[in-house]
Design a protein around this motif. Structure first.
Motif, PDB file in Angstrom:
ATOM      1  N   ASN A  35       0.776  -1.143  -0.283  1.00 16.25           N
ATOM      2  CA  ASN A  35      -0.035   0.000  -0.057  1.00 16.25           C
ATOM      3  C   ASN A  35       0.954   1.313   0.079  1.00 16.25           C
ATOM      4  OD1 ASN A  35      -1.515   2.154   1.149  1.00 16.25           O
ATOM      5  ND2 ASN A  35      -3.143   0.629   1.775  1.00 16.25           N
ATOM      6  N   GLY A  36       0.446   2.158  -0.905  1.00 12.64           N
ATOM      7  CA  GLY A  36       1.274   3.374  -0.915  1.00 12.64           C
ATOM      8  C   GLY A  36       1.187   4.368   0.370  1.00 12.64           C
ATOM      9  N   TYR A  37       0.225   4.190   1.194  1.00 13.52           N
ATOM     10  CA  TYR A  37       0.424   5.015   2.326  1.00 13.52           C
ATOM     11  C   TYR A  37       1.492   4.297   3.147  1.00 13.52           C
ATOM     12  CZ  TYR A  37      -4.256   6.778   0.958  1.00 13.52           C
ATOM     13  OH  TYR A  37      -5.356   7.498   0.571  1.00 13.52           O
ATOM     14  N   ASN A  38       1.744   2.801   3.078  1.00  8.93           N
ATOM     15  CA  ASN A  38       2.742   2.426   4.231  1.00  8.93           C
ATOM     16  C   ASN A  38       4.178   3.129   3.854  1.00  8.93           C
ATOM     17  OD1 ASN A  38       0.785   0.658   5.388  1.00  8.93           O
ATOM     18  ND2 ASN A  38       1.026  -0.940   3.917  1.00  8.93           N
ATOM     19  N   THR A  39       4.453   2.832   2.502  1.00  5.10           N
ATOM     20  CA  THR A  39       5.644   3.395   1.903  1.00  5.10           C
ATOM     21  C   THR A  39       6.043   4.701   2.212  1.00  5.10           C
ATOM     22  OG1 THR A  39       4.833   3.527  -0.226  1.00  5.10           O
ATOM     23  CG2 THR A  39       6.040   1.468   0.436  1.00  5.10           C
ATOM     24  N   SER A  40       4.887   5.686   1.826  1.00  5.62           N
ATOM     25  CA  SER A  40       4.972   6.924   1.951  1.00  5.62           C
ATOM     26  C   SER A  40       5.279   7.586   3.303  1.00  5.62           C
ATOM     27  CB  SER A  40       3.729   7.812   1.267  1.00  5.62           C
ATOM     28  OG  SER A  40       2.715   7.397   1.852  1.00  5.62           O
TER      29      SER A  40
END
Length: 227
Positions: free
Chosen positions: A73-78
């Motif tokens: 999930n992009g929220y995790n990486t960002s």
């Protein structure tokens, strides 16, 4: 050696908190994870950028790119980048590979995803149990086992909490509506950025230490839970 830090709960799968009409930053767990990654036992900060391993999800692609790919999930990486870390998303690993990776990493984020194989907690699969990624189950457990053995900090989110529960000998509700009598709808419909129900952080828990002994609203998107 690094200090171990864990957040493990089932009711806040994306860590979005709401106080009245104000939405709080949903990355407080990541910030806490990275802060602990940078602090040695005696309290000194290191200068290196923490490498945070994320347990990957797997998604097949349709032709002509008919090969699976690993992602998170992009929220995790960002969130990891926002708080000064470097996210690392591996493929599925065996125990030896997981240990080799976690020796180089500074922390582990156990992410959300598919249902866990009920055989891992001694149950037959129910009809209501969803898709199982058997290779991911093995890889997630291998990474968690390695992180704990190396005393690396672990942040568990959604399925990650459930994997940790199973790893330590816990069992699961395979389907909340079928197995648990509740009026709360835990698999909410869109939009997801709203309050679905309320939870209470107890002051004798790590989450309670962070937030205080209070009740607050959360969103929710899961159909399974730790018993």
């Amino acid at each position: 050696m690094y200090t171990t830090f864990k957040i493990s709960h089932n009711e806040i799968p994306s860590f979005r908190l709401y106080y009245g009409q104000k939405q709080a930053d949903n990355t407080f767990g990541v910030e806490k994870l990275l802060r602990w990654c940078k602090i040695k036992e005696k309290g000194e900060f290191t200068m290196k950028t923490p490498l945070i391993v994320l347990t990957p999800q797997n998604m097949p692609m349709e032709a002509p790119f008919d090969k699976p790919y690993n992602y998170s999930n992009g929220y995790n990486t960002s969130a990891i980048v926002k708080w000064g870390g470097m996210p690392v998303i591996p493929t599925y690993l065996d125990e030896e590979q997981a240990m080799a990776l976690m020796e180089k990493a500074d922390g582990l984020m156990m992410t959300g995803g598919a249902d866990i194989d009920p055989a891992l907690y001694g149950q037959e699969k129910m009809e209501q149990c969803g898709t199982i990624e058997y290779d991911r189950d093995k890889s997630d457990i291998a990474l968690l086992k390695a992180a704990l053995a190396l005393k690396k900090p672990v942040l568990c989110i959604c399925r990650g909490c459930q994997i940790a529960n199973v790893y330590f000998g816990g069992t699961m509700y395979q389907d909340i509506p079928t197995q648990f009598d509740t009026s709360i709808v835990h698999r909410m419909e869109k939009p997801f950025d709203r309050i679905a129900h309320r939870v209470t952080a107890k002051n004798d828990t790590l989450l309670g230490e962070i937030l205080g002994d209070k009740t607050f609203g959360v969103n929710t998107l899961h159909h399974q839970a730790a018993k």
